[in-house]
Design a protein around this motif. Structure first.
Motif, PDB file in Angstrom:
ATOM      1  N   TYR A   1      31.588 -18.414 -51.948  1.00 46.98           N
ATOM      2  CA  TYR A   1      31.118 -17.347 -52.835  1.00 46.98           C
ATOM      3  C   TYR A   1      30.903 -16.095 -51.997  1.00 46.98           C
ATOM      4  CZ  TYR A   1      26.346 -17.903 -51.032  1.00 46.98           C
ATOM      5  OH  TYR A   1      25.252 -17.960 -50.218  1.00 46.98           O
ATOM      6  N   HIS A   2      30.899 -14.942 -52.664  1.00 47.86           N
ATOM      7  CA  HIS A   2      30.660 -13.689 -51.965  1.00 47.86           C
ATOM      8  C   HIS A   2      29.173 -13.490 -51.772  1.00 47.86           C
ATOM      9  CE1 HIS A   2      34.771 -12.640 -51.852  1.00 47.86           C
ATOM     10  NE2 HIS A   2      34.903 -12.839 -53.132  1.00 47.86           N
ATOM     11  N   GLY A   3      28.755 -13.422 -50.533  1.00 53.61           N
ATOM     12  CA  GLY A   3      27.342 -13.248 -50.206  1.00 53.61           C
ATOM     13  C   GLY A   3      26.988 -11.774 -50.115  1.00 53.61           C
ATOM     14  N   ARG A   4      25.829 -11.513 -49.598  1.00 50.35           N
ATOM     15  CA  ARG A   4      25.308 -10.154 -49.506  1.00 50.35           C
ATOM     16  C   ARG A   4      25.283  -9.740 -48.037  1.00 50.35           C
ATOM     17  NH1 ARG A   4      24.990  -5.936 -52.823  1.00 50.35           N
ATOM     18  NH2 ARG A   4      23.701  -4.413 -51.752  1.00 50.35           N
ATOM     19  N   ALA A   5      26.100  -8.738 -47.667  1.00 52.53           N
ATOM     20  CA  ALA A   5      26.168  -8.314 -46.266  1.00 52.53           C
ATOM     21  C   ALA A   5      24.949  -7.484 -45.864  1.00 52.53           C
ATOM     22  CB  ALA A   5      27.441  -7.500 -46.035  1.00 52.53           C
ATOM     23  N   SER A   6      24.360  -6.743 -46.821  1.00 51.75           N
ATOM     24  CA  SER A   6      23.307  -5.783 -46.476  1.00 51.75           C
ATOM     25  C   SER A   6      22.059  -6.440 -45.897  1.00 51.75           C
ATOM     26  CB  SER A   6      22.918  -4.961 -47.709  1.00 51.75           C
ATOM     27  OG  SER A   6      22.316  -5.803 -48.679  1.00 51.75           O
ATOM     28  N   SER A   7      21.822  -7.710 -46.235  1.00 50.87           N
ATOM     29  CA  SER A   7      20.584  -8.355 -45.794  1.00 50.87           C
ATOM     30  C   SER A   7      20.806  -9.308 -44.620  1.00 50.87           C
ATOM     31  CB  SER A   7      19.920  -9.068 -46.972  1.00 50.87           C
ATOM     32  OG  SER A   7      20.821  -9.965 -47.575  1.00 50.87           O
ATOM     33  N   ILE A   8      21.940  -9.200 -43.944  1.00 52.05           N
ATOM     34  CA  ILE A   8      22.132  -9.998 -42.728  1.00 52.05           C
ATOM     35  C   ILE A   8      21.391  -9.308 -41.588  1.00 52.05           C
ATOM     36  CG2 ILE A   8      23.791 -10.939 -41.074  1.00 52.05           C
ATOM     37  CD1 ILE A   8      25.835 -11.092 -43.310  1.00 52.05           C
ATOM     38  N   VAL A   9      20.543 -10.056 -40.913  1.00 53.35           N
ATOM     39  CA  VAL A   9      19.713  -9.484 -39.844  1.00 53.35           C
ATOM     40  C   VAL A   9      19.956 -10.226 -38.533  1.00 53.35           C
ATOM     41  CG1 VAL A   9      17.909  -8.664 -41.417  1.00 53.35           C
ATOM     42  CG2 VAL A   9      17.753 -10.981 -40.476  1.00 53.35           C
ATOM     43  N   VAL A  10      19.635  -9.553 -37.440  1.00 53.77           N
ATOM     44  CA  VAL A  10      19.843 -10.171 -36.139  1.00 53.77           C
ATOM     45  C   VAL A  10      18.694 -11.130 -35.833  1.00 53.77           C
ATOM     46  CG1 VAL A  10      18.671  -8.413 -34.719  1.00 53.77           C
ATOM     47  CG2 VAL A  10      20.625  -9.677 -33.780  1.00 53.77           C
TER      48      VAL A  10
ATOM     49  N   PHE B   1      38.010 -13.208 -34.458  1.00 51.46           N
ATOM     50  CA  PHE B   1      37.607 -12.698 -33.145  1.00 51.46           C
ATOM     51  C   PHE B   1      36.699 -13.679 -32.419  1.00 51.46           C
ATOM     52  CE2 PHE B   1      34.546 -10.368 -30.474  1.00 51.46           C
ATOM     53  CZ  PHE B   1      35.437  -9.825 -29.555  1.00 51.46           C
ATOM     54  N   GLY B   2      35.676 -14.148 -33.081  1.00 42.91           N
ATOM     55  CA  GLY B   2      34.731 -15.040 -32.412  1.00 42.91           C
ATOM     56  C   GLY B   2      33.705 -15.574 -33.387  1.00 42.91           C
ATOM     57  N   MET B   3      32.721 -16.284 -32.839  1.00 45.68           N
ATOM     58  CA  MET B   3      31.761 -16.983 -33.688  1.00 45.68           C
ATOM     59  C   MET B   3      30.307 -16.715 -33.297  1.00 45.68           C
ATOM     60  SD  MET B   3      33.574 -20.656 -34.237  1.00 45.68           S
ATOM     61  CE  MET B   3      32.414 -20.997 -35.548  1.00 45.68           C
ATOM     62  N   VAL B   4      29.437 -16.937 -34.272  1.00 45.58           N
ATOM     63  CA  VAL B   4      27.985 -16.800 -34.068  1.00 45.58           C
ATOM     64  C   VAL B   4      27.282 -17.964 -34.770  1.00 45.58           C
ATOM     65  CG1 VAL B   4      27.964 -14.257 -33.909  1.00 45.58           C
ATOM     66  CG2 VAL B   4      27.803 -15.366 -36.163  1.00 45.58           C
ATOM     67  N   LEU B   5      26.005 -18.152 -34.433  1.00 50.07           N
ATOM     68  CA  LEU B   5      25.152 -19.066 -35.195  1.00 50.07           C
ATOM     69  C   LEU B   5      24.641 -18.317 -36.411  1.00 50.07           C
ATOM     70  CD1 LEU B   5      22.949 -20.419 -32.268  1.00 50.07           C
ATOM     71  CD2 LEU B   5      24.787 -21.673 -33.418  1.00 50.07           C
ATOM     72  N   PHE B   6      24.435 -19.025 -37.488  1.00 51.03           N
ATOM     73  CA  PHE B   6      24.094 -18.344 -38.738  1.00 51.03           C
ATOM     74  C   PHE B   6      23.078 -19.173 -39.514  1.00 51.03           C
ATOM     75  CE2 PHE B   6      25.042 -16.455 -42.888  1.00 51.03           C
ATOM     76  CZ  PHE B   6      25.281 -15.131 -42.547  1.00 51.03           C
ATOM     77  N   ASN B   7      21.946 -18.572 -39.827  1.00 51.46           N
ATOM     78  CA  ASN B   7      20.945 -19.233 -40.672  1.00 51.46           C
ATOM     79  C   ASN B   7      20.956 -18.558 -42.031  1.00 51.46           C
ATOM     80  OD1 ASN B   7      18.758 -20.269 -42.026  1.00 51.46           O
ATOM     81  ND2 ASN B   7      17.290 -19.967 -40.364  1.00 51.46           N
TER      82      ASN B   7
ATOM     83  N   SER C   1      19.894 -13.389 -44.348  1.00 47.66           N
ATOM     84  CA  SER C   1      20.599 -14.371 -43.518  1.00 47.66           C
ATOM     85  C   SER C   1      20.447 -13.852 -42.096  1.00 47.66           C
ATOM     86  CB  SER C   1      22.088 -14.460 -43.859  1.00 47.66           C
ATOM     87  OG  SER C   1      22.267 -14.751 -45.228  1.00 47.66           O
ATOM     88  N   SER C   2      20.263 -14.761 -41.140  1.00 50.31           N
ATOM     89  CA  SER C   2      20.062 -14.337 -39.746  1.00 50.31           C
ATOM     90  C   SER C   2      21.244 -14.759 -38.899  1.00 50.31           C
ATOM     91  CB  SER C   2      18.799 -14.986 -39.169  1.00 50.31           C
ATOM     92  OG  SER C   2      17.672 -14.652 -39.947  1.00 50.31           O
ATOM     93  N   MET C   3      21.659 -13.890 -37.960  1.00 49.68           N
ATOM     94  CA  MET C   3      22.725 -14.324 -37.062  1.00 49.68           C
ATOM     95  C   MET C   3      22.396 -14.073 -35.600  1.00 49.68           C
ATOM     96  SD  MET C   3      25.979 -11.938 -37.939  1.00 49.68           S
ATOM     97  CE  MET C   3      26.764 -11.262 -36.503  1.00 49.68           C
TER      98      MET C   3
END
Ligand code: MN
Length: 411
Positions: free
Chosen positions: A155-164, A222-228, A253-255
């Motif tokens: 599903y299409h998530g929300r990019a605006s609320s992804i935080v570090v 390009f590459g990968m991250v951990l994602f909560n 969501s945290s990355m």
């Protein structure tokens, strides 16, 4: 694997070995954000390196608050930068030895989101997770819906609320249907959860109307991250029919801040689970594109030590990233550099490898004991959730560091 040795001090247990060299965006004190590469407990300042004339890329690309333009230069160039830095960190007579200012201690740096994320998609690609959720929310005998083994559901998530990583997360308010009631109430989520996921970052754009085949998909990763992918289960349960997740997911969501390149992950490729029934031709792929990445989730309540509540592995994924990207674009949908696509919760067969509290507590029926004796079915205020991931083979280790976030009370 060829053994490499760096003259920089790297602890044995470090995720940021000479084999890794992930990219990130950092700042020091009041300074502007810029690009760096992690090695051991240090960051190599790529802008400073470029200014010394030691890279073939202009420092302009590294003096930016995101990696998008750098990544957009293409893998040929980004790989070369990574390998040039690797050489500089290996060479006995490295010119970097005379320029200690190129190194910034990680403890002095603040990390930022590595990319500007235009779009974020969340898949649902772990068969164990989808089966567990299906059993709890629907029917134990028909846990997987008929489409699940034919396409990577997303599903299409929300990019605006992804935080570090390190950003606090506020417990969301929302509509919730109390048990055995027919009218919803408006209140703070009582079933706040984490989702153990990994995300990949799109490294090459694809225009509207064009597709990415499984054959070419790797060029676009390009590459990968951990994602909560934080989730409010009670809000989700009431809102999700018939169009899927909405406010139960979009609050945060945290990355993790360091992007581990696919080139660094190459030695850790493994085959995935057998796909039966056979997939449609556009989802067929050649070779191995699952990755043996050990994952862990810990909960640290305020005032006590961290308790590990899950130990999973990215290799469990039923659908791989090539298939996800091919499916995502098969209708002509375009993708851009910096887009994030997350795996969906990564659960294994064993209960110790479940990637969410929803599964660990089996819908709130079982509790997990914390180190201070308190119990958790879902997350409480002031809990910190910490996810880690690393790959190890023949004594060589690379990793992602961690993604963590602390729950603040709702307001
Ligand atoms: Mn998710």
């Amino acid at each position: 694997m060829k053994k490499l040795e760096t003259w920089v001090t790297v602890p044995d247990t470090s995720d940021f070995s000479i084999y890794n060299l992930p990219f990130g965006i950092f700042s020091v004190k009041e300074g502007a954000p810029k690009a760096g590469i992690a090695i051991g407990e240090q960051i190599v300042d790529l802008a400073a390196l470029a200014d010394l004339g030691l890279l073939e890329v202009s420092g302009v690309y590294f003096r930016q608050s995101t990696l998008n333009d750098f990544i957009g230069l293409g893998k040929e160039i980004t790989n070369k930068v990574r390998l040039d830095v690797q050489q500089l960190l290996i060479l006995e007579n490295s010119p970097l030895k005379n320029h200690p200012k190129v190194f910034v201690p990680q403890q002095d740096a603040k990390m930022h989101l590595p990319v500007h994320i235009g779009d974020y998609t969340d898949f649902y690609s772990s068969i164990e997770h989808a089966t567990n959720v299906g059993k709890m929310f629907r029917d134990a005998n028909n846990a997987l819906l008929p489409n699940w083994k034919h396409l990577p559901v997303g599903y299409h998530g929300r990019a605006s609320s992804i935080v570090v990583s390190g950003t606090d997360v506020r417990r969301p308010m929302g509509q919730i249907l109390p048990k055995d009631q027919i009218e919803p109430v408006f209140q703070a989520s009582g079933r706040l959860d984490f989702e153990l996921e990994m995300g990949f970052i799109v490294g090459k754009r694809k225009r509207l109307g064009e597709r990415i085949s499984t054959k070419n998909a790797a060029e676009h990763i390009f590459g990968m991250v951990l994602f909560n992918d934080w989730s409010a289960r009670d809000i989700q349960k009431w809102e999700y029919v018939p169009l899927g997740p909405f406010l139960g997911k979009s609050f945060a969501s945290s990355m993790s801040p360091w992007v581990v390149t696919m080139e660094a992950l190459e030695p850790f490729r493994v085959s995935g689970p057998e796909q039966d029934p056979k997939v449609l031709p556009y989802l067929e792929f050649e070779g191995e594109y699952n990755f043996d990445i050990q994952l862990q989730v810990g909960i640290q309540p305020k005032g006590t030590t961290e308790k590990v509540v899950s130990t999973s592995n990215f290799k469990f994924m039923y659908w791989n990233m090539l298939q996800q990207l091919a499916h995502h674009t098969v209708n002509g949908c375009n993708v851009n550099v910096g887009d994030v696509m997350a795996s969906g919760t990564i659960s294994g067969k064993d209960a110790s490898s479940y990637g969410s509290m929803l599964e660990i507590s089996w819908g709130g029926k079982k509790s997990v004991q914390m180190n201070d004796g308190s119990e958790r079915r879902f997350l409480e205020d002031h809990d910190t959730v910490i996810m880690r991931g690393h790959a190890e083979k023949e004594g060589i280790r690379i990793g992602f560091g961690e993604v963590k976030g602390t729950i603040l009370p709702s307001t």
